[in-house]
Design a protein around this motif. Sequence first.
Motif, PDB file in Angstrom:
ATOM      1  N   GLY A  84       0.777  -1.227   0.000  1.00  0.00           N
ATOM      2  CA  GLY A  84       0.000   0.000   0.000  1.00  0.00           C
ATOM      3  C   GLY A  84       0.810   1.280   0.000  1.00  0.00           C
ATOM      4  N   ILE A  85       2.132   1.164  -0.060  1.00  0.00           N
ATOM      5  CA  ILE A  85       3.009   2.344  -0.050  1.00  0.00           C
ATOM      6  C   ILE A  85       3.496   2.617  -1.467  1.00  0.00           C
ATOM      7  N   TYR A  86       3.228   3.836  -1.952  1.00  0.00           N
ATOM      8  CA  TYR A  86       3.669   4.269  -3.272  1.00  0.00           C
ATOM      9  C   TYR A  86       5.170   4.547  -3.235  1.00  0.00           C
ATOM     10  N   ILE A  87       5.866   4.046  -4.253  1.00  0.00           N
ATOM     11  CA  ILE A  87       7.313   4.242  -4.370  1.00  0.00           C
ATOM     12  C   ILE A  87       7.601   4.864  -5.725  1.00  0.00           C
ATOM     13  N   ASP A  88       8.364   5.933  -5.704  1.00  0.00           N
ATOM     14  CA  ASP A  88       8.821   6.617  -6.908  1.00  0.00           C
ATOM     15  C   ASP A  88      10.341   6.611  -6.843  1.00  0.00           C
ATOM     16  N   GLY A  89      10.998   6.191  -7.909  1.00  0.00           N
ATOM     17  CA  GLY A  89      12.451   6.129  -7.858  1.00  0.00           C
ATOM     18  C   GLY A  89      13.081   6.226  -9.223  1.00  0.00           C
ATOM     19  N   ILE A  90      14.407   6.250  -9.203  1.00  0.00           N
ATOM     20  CA  ILE A  90      15.166   6.230 -10.450  1.00  0.00           C
ATOM     21  C   ILE A  90      16.317   5.248 -10.335  1.00  0.00           C
ATOM     22  N   ASP A  91      16.623   4.620 -11.454  1.00  0.00           N
ATOM     23  CA  ASP A  91      17.826   3.821 -11.635  1.00  0.00           C
ATOM     24  C   ASP A  91      18.723   4.609 -12.577  1.00  0.00           C
ATOM     25  N   MET A  92      19.955   4.837 -12.159  1.00  0.00           N
ATOM     26  CA  MET A  92      20.953   5.469 -13.032  1.00  0.00           C
ATOM     27  C   MET A  92      22.006   4.409 -13.337  1.00  0.00           C
ATOM     28  N   ILE A  93      22.156   4.084 -14.612  1.00  0.00           N
ATOM     29  CA  ILE A  93      23.017   2.976 -15.022  1.00  0.00           C
ATOM     30  C   ILE A  93      24.057   3.471 -16.018  1.00  0.00           C
ATOM     31  N   SER A  94      25.305   3.006 -15.836  1.00  0.00           N
ATOM     32  CA  SER A  94      26.384   3.278 -16.792  1.00  0.00           C
ATOM     33  C   SER A  94      26.953   1.950 -17.273  1.00  0.00           C
ATOM     34  N   TRP A  95      27.299   1.907 -18.566  1.00  0.00           N
ATOM     35  CA  TRP A  95      27.867   0.715 -19.173  1.00  0.00           C
ATOM     36  C   TRP A  95      29.248   1.018 -19.742  1.00  0.00           C
ATOM     37  N   ASN A  96      30.120   0.004 -19.787  1.00  0.00           N
ATOM     38  CA  ASN A  96      31.422   0.147 -20.436  1.00  0.00           C
ATOM     39  C   ASN A  96      31.298  -0.196 -21.921  1.00  0.00           C
ATOM     40  N   GLU A  97      32.416  -0.180 -22.632  1.00  0.00           N
ATOM     41  CA  GLU A  97      32.414  -0.434 -24.075  1.00  0.00           C
ATOM     42  C   GLU A  97      31.974  -1.853 -24.417  1.00  0.00           C
ATOM     43  N   ALA A  98      32.135  -2.777 -23.456  1.00  0.00           N
ATOM     44  CA  ALA A  98      31.737  -4.171 -23.667  1.00  0.00           C
ATOM     45  C   ALA A  98      30.256  -4.398 -23.347  1.00  0.00           C
ATOM     46  N   GLY A  99      29.551  -3.336 -22.961  1.00  0.00           N
ATOM     47  CA  GLY A  99      28.139  -3.455 -22.646  1.00  0.00           C
ATOM     48  C   GLY A  99      27.847  -3.974 -21.251  1.00  0.00           C
ATOM     49  N   GLN A 100      28.870  -3.957 -20.386  1.00  0.00           N
ATOM     50  CA  GLN A 100      28.662  -4.394 -19.002  1.00  0.00           C
ATOM     51  C   GLN A 100      28.373  -3.189 -18.109  1.00  0.00           C
ATOM     52  N   ILE A 101      27.529  -3.406 -17.122  1.00  0.00           N
ATOM     53  CA  ILE A 101      27.190  -2.341 -16.187  1.00  0.00           C
ATOM     54  C   ILE A 101      28.382  -2.059 -15.278  1.00  0.00           C
ATOM     55  N   THR A 102      28.785  -0.785 -15.227  1.00  0.00           N
ATOM     56  CA  THR A 102      29.916  -0.371 -14.391  1.00  0.00           C
ATOM     57  C   THR A 102      29.477   0.427 -13.169  1.00  0.00           C
ATOM     58  N   ASP A 103      28.283   1.003 -13.226  1.00  0.00           N
ATOM     59  CA  ASP A 103      27.794   1.828 -12.123  1.00  0.00           C
ATOM     60  C   ASP A 103      26.270   1.766 -12.121  1.00  0.00           C
ATOM     61  N   PHE A 104      25.708   1.544 -10.941  1.00  0.00           N
ATOM     62  CA  PHE A 104      24.252   1.441 -10.814  1.00  0.00           C
ATOM     63  C   PHE A 104      23.851   2.177  -9.542  1.00  0.00           C
TER      64      PHE A 104
END
Length: 131
Positions: A84-104
Amino acid sequence: MASPNLQRWYDHMQSHDHQELRGMLADDVVFHSPVVHTPQRGKEITFQYLASAEKVLGGEDFVYVREFDLGDRAVLEFETKIDGIYIDGIDMISWNEAGQITDFKVMVRPLQAINMLHAKMKEMLERLKAQ
């Protein structure tokens, strides 16, 4: 149309394939939690946080409502409701040249949602460690 990096993330959010998630993470990935002050560094701890967050947040009410896609970086706004609790958020994602996530980085509001997520994430992380 989403960039290949972002599309891979969206595909994972549909499949919830944990092997795929592990493969998406760079060895030196950094995870920034909305409730833990220090950045969490490394593939295994980031995997644990993201896998736990999927189980806690990723129910039928979870939806991405807006995206800013720059190819190697994205900001995704999400909404959901838990107990019953509303949640509003953001995901900030960075990828390297190989397409792997480096920062989340995850940011969440309002305060009531942060407090509830803190308790639920703690419980889920403890369950994952026990497995």
